[in-house]
Scaffold this motif. Structure first.
Motif, short mmCIF file in Angstrom:
data_model
loop_
_atom_site.label_atom_id
_atom_site.label_comp_id
_atom_site.label_asym_id
_atom_site.label_seq_id
_atom_site.Cartn_x
_atom_site.Cartn_y
_atom_site.Cartn_z
N LEU A 199 0.82 -1.22 0.00
CA LEU A 199 0.00 0.00 0.00
C LEU A 199 0.85 1.27 0.00
O LEU A 199 0.32 2.37 0.21
N HIS A 200 2.13 1.17 -0.24
CA HIS A 200 3.02 2.33 -0.08
C HIS A 200 2.69 3.47 -1.04
O HIS A 200 3.01 4.61 -0.75
N VAL A 201 2.09 3.19 -2.19
CA VAL A 201 1.68 4.27 -3.10
C VAL A 201 0.19 4.19 -3.39
O VAL A 201 -0.30 4.69 -4.41
N ALA A 202 -0.55 3.56 -2.49
CA ALA A 202 -1.96 3.25 -2.75
C ALA A 202 -2.89 4.44 -2.65
O ALA A 202 -4.07 4.33 -2.99
N SER A 203 -2.39 5.59 -2.21
CA SER A 203 -3.29 6.75 -2.13
C SER A 203 -3.60 7.30 -3.51
O SER A 203 -4.45 8.18 -3.65
N ILE A 204 -2.94 6.80 -4.52
CA ILE A 204 -3.25 7.17 -5.91
C ILE A 204 -4.06 6.02 -6.51
O ILE A 204 -3.65 4.85 -6.40
N PRO A 205 -5.21 6.32 -7.12
CA PRO A 205 -6.06 5.24 -7.62
C PRO A 205 -5.30 4.27 -8.54
O PRO A 205 -4.53 4.70 -9.39
N ASN A 206 -5.51 3.01 -8.33
CA ASN A 206 -4.92 1.93 -9.12
C ASN A 206 -3.41 1.77 -8.96
O ASN A 206 -2.77 1.13 -9.77
N GLU A 207 -2.86 2.36 -7.92
CA GLU A 207 -1.42 2.17 -7.66
C GLU A 207 -1.17 1.13 -6.56
O GLU A 207 -0.02 0.83 -6.26
N ALA A 208 -2.21 0.65 -5.94
CA ALA A 208 -2.02 -0.42 -4.94
C ALA A 208 -1.39 -1.62 -5.64
O ALA A 208 -1.72 -1.93 -6.79
N GLN A 209 -0.46 -2.28 -4.95
CA GLN A 209 0.30 -3.37 -5.57
C GLN A 209 -0.07 -4.72 -4.96
O GLN A 209 0.22 -4.98 -3.81
N PHE A 210 -0.64 -5.56 -5.79
CA PHE A 210 -1.05 -6.90 -5.35
C PHE A 210 -0.04 -7.94 -5.83
O PHE A 210 0.35 -7.94 -6.99
N TYR A 211 0.35 -8.82 -4.92
CA TYR A 211 1.32 -9.87 -5.24
C TYR A 211 0.71 -11.23 -4.90
O TYR A 211 1.04 -11.83 -3.87
N PRO A 212 -0.17 -11.75 -5.73
CA PRO A 212 -0.78 -13.06 -5.44
C PRO A 212 -0.02 -14.23 -6.07
O PRO A 212 0.71 -14.05 -7.05
N SER A 213 -0.17 -15.40 -5.48
CA SER A 213 0.32 -16.65 -6.09
C SER A 213 -0.74 -17.72 -5.88
O SER A 213 -1.39 -17.75 -4.84
N CYS A 214 -0.90 -18.60 -6.86
CA CYS A 214 -1.88 -19.69 -6.75
C CYS A 214 -1.17 -21.03 -6.74
O CYS A 214 -0.58 -21.46 -7.74
N VAL A 215 -1.24 -21.71 -5.61
CA VAL A 215 -0.61 -23.02 -5.41
C VAL A 215 -1.69 -24.10 -5.53
O VAL A 215 -2.83 -23.88 -5.13
N HIS A 216 -1.34 -25.25 -6.10
CA HIS A 216 -2.30 -26.35 -6.23
C HIS A 216 -2.18 -27.30 -5.04
O HIS A 216 -1.08 -27.77 -4.73
N LEU A 217 -3.31 -27.59 -4.42
CA LEU A 217 -3.35 -28.51 -3.27
C LEU A 217 -4.36 -29.62 -3.52
O LEU A 217 -5.42 -29.38 -4.09
N ARG A 218 -4.03 -30.82 -3.06
CA ARG A 218 -5.05 -31.86 -2.96
C ARG A 218 -5.23 -32.16 -1.48
O ARG A 218 -4.30 -32.61 -0.81
N VAL A 219 -6.42 -31.87 -0.99
CA VAL A 219 -6.69 -31.97 0.44
C VAL A 219 -7.41 -33.28 0.73
O VAL A 219 -8.41 -33.61 0.09
#
Ligand SMILES: *[C@@H]1O[C@H](CO)[C@@H](O)[C@H](O)[C@H]1NC(C)=O
Length: 368
Positions: free
Chosen positions: A179-199
Motif C-alpha cells: 500500500l506504499h503508493v496506494a493513495s493514488i487510484p490503481n497504484e495499490a500493488q497486489f502480489y498473489p500466487s496460486c498453489v495447487h493442493l489436494r486436500v
C-alpha cells in the motif's frame, strides 16, 4: 495529478529492485515444494515441475479489476502444475524469495475449490474464493502491518488448511498487498500466487466467498485507496479488502509476540523434474504417505513403462520421460540441453562432447 503520478512512479521504481517479490516455496511437513521462478524457469527445456501457476515476474498486479488479479500476471495457466498432497488441518509455511519492508500492507490467503480439478479450474469467474487467513493492520502487534511482520520474521508466513473443508483439489491463493503508493487510484500493488493442493480428510464444508476479479475495488477507501500514514497515525481504521476470514478457518498462526528473523532453509525437496505422466503421481513422491511404492521423480519414468505393460494403468510413456529415463538410469553421458544436475537429480552429470554442465539454479543444471 500529473506530478503526483510521476512521483509515485519514481517511488515505485526506486523500490523495485529490492522490494518486489514472489512466493518461492511451500513447505509442508519439512518437504519444500518449489514454485515458479520467473527469471529462470521459462528458459529450461523441459520446463521444471512447479507447484503453482506461472507468474510473469516479481512485480505486482496493478490491474485489480483484470483477470490478472486472480493468480498474478502470467496467464493463470492451470495446466502442467504439480499438486501438493496435504490433509485438512495441516500447516503450510509459505516462503517468499524476499520481502522489502517498505511495502506495508495486509497479508491475505484464500482458497477455492477446483471444479472439477485444478488442472482446468481458473477461479476467475463466480465467487469461489474464501479467505482462510489475514493480517492487515494490528496495532497490538510488532510490527503492526502484516507484510512488515512477514518480512521481519524471515519472509515467510504460516497458514492452516481449514480442518473442516471437504476433501478435494483446491487453489491456495496467498497474497501481499503493498500500500506504499496506494493513495493514488490503481497504484495499490497486489502480489498473489496460486498453489495447487489436494486436500484429504477434513469434513463436509464447501465454502465459497468472493470473486477475483470482483472483490477488489480501486475506490475502496477502507482497504485499497488509502494513505499508510493515516492508518499508522491512528487517524483511520484499516479494513483489508476481500471480506472477512471464513468463520470456520483455523486460528491465525502469526502471534502477537514480536518475531525474530528466521531465514528459511529447506530440509528436503519435492521433485522438480517433469517426467511423470501426471502431476498426481509426481507430487506423491514428496509425501510418500498415501502411495504404496516409492515414487521418486527419477525412478517414476522407469516404473511408468513397466506399468503400461502390466495394464494396471492407462499411463503412457512420453518421449520426454523416455529420454530422461535413459540418462537417469544409466548415469551416463547427458545429451545437449539435457539435465545434468540439481537438487534431487540422480541422473548423469557428464555432458556429451562439446557441451558443459552449467548450473542454472539449485534445481537444474543443463548441458549447454
Ligand atoms: C496482465 O498481465 C500481462 C502479463 O502477464 C500483461 O501483459 C497485461 O498487460 C496485464 N493486463 C492487465 C489488464 O493489467
Amino acid at each position: 495529478m500529473h506530478a503526483l503520478t510521476a512521483a509515485s512512479l519514481a517511488l515505485a521504481l526506486s523500490g523495485s529492485v529490492s522490494a518486489h517479490g514472489y512466493l518461492k516455496y511451500v513447505d509442508h511437513k519439512g518437504v519444500s515444494y518449489g514454485l515458479w521462478e520467473p527469471f529462470s524457469d521459462p528458459y529450461y527445456s523441459p520446463l521444471p515441475l512447479r507447484y503453482d501457476r506461472r507468474i510473469a515476474d516479481n512485480g505486482p498486479v496493478t490491474g485489480m479489476q483484470s483477470k490478472n488479479i486472480t493468480c498474478n500476471n502470467g496467464g493463470n495457466d492451470p495446466t502442467n502444475v504439480g499438486i501438493i498432497e496435504v490433509a485438512a488441518g495441516d500447516v503450510l509455511k509459505l516462503v517468499w524469495d524476499q520481502w522489502g519492508s517498505s511495502h506495508s500492507g495486509p497479508v491475505m490467503t484464500y482458497m477455492a475449490k477446483c471444479t472439477p480439478n485444478c488442472a482446468s479450474f481458473k477461479g476467475d469467474t463466480g465467487s469461489p474464493w474464501f479467505k482462510i487467513d489475514q493480517f492487515g493492520y494490528d496495532a497490538t502487534k510488532n510490527p503492526p502491518w502484516g507484510s512488515d511482520y512477514l518480512a521481519r520474521q524471515g519472509a515467510w508466513w504460516k497458514v492452516t488448511v481449514p480442518p473442516t473443508i471437504a476433501a478435494g483439489e483446491y487453489l491456495l491463493r496467498h497474497e501481499i498487498l503493498g500500500l506504499h503508493v496506494a493513495s493514488i487510484p490503481n497504484e495499490a500493488q497486489f502480489y498473489p500466487s496460486c498453489v495447487h493442493l489436494r486436500v484429504t480428510g477434513g469434513g463436509s464444508d464447501n465454502p465459497s466467498g468472493v470473486a477475483l476479479p470482483g472483490a477488489y475495488d480501486p475506490q475502496d477507501t477502507g482497504g485499497i485507496l488509502i494513505a499508510l500514514y493515516q492508518i499508522n497515525n491512528g487517524e483511520k481504521i484499516y479494513t483489508a479488502p476481500g471480506g472477512p476470514v471464513w468463520s470456520k478457518a483455523a486460528a491465525p498462526l502469526q502471534t502477537a509476540a514480536a518475531p525474530s528473523a528466521q531465514a528459511y532453509s529447506a530440509t528436503s525437496f519435492a521433485p522438480s523434474v517433469r517426467g511423470a505422466a501426471t502431476s498426481t503421481t509426481t507430487s506423491r513422491a514428496a509425501t510418500s504417505t498415501t502411495t504404496t511404492t516409492s515414487r521418486a521423480a527419477t525412478t517414476l519414468a522407469t516404473t511408468a513403462t513397466t506399468r503400461s505393460t502390466t495394464g494396471t494403468t492407462t499411463r503412457t510413456t512420453t518421449p520426454v520421460t523416455t529420454s530422461r529415463t535413459t540418462t537417469g538410469s544409466t548415469g551416463g553421458t547427458v545429451g545437449a540441453w539435457g539435465q545434468c544436475g540439481g537438487i534431487g537429480w540422480t541422473g548423469g552429470t557428464v555432458c556429451v562432447s562439446g557441451y558443459t554442465c552449467k548450473v542454472l539454479n539449485d534445481y537444474y543444471s543443463q548441458c549447454q
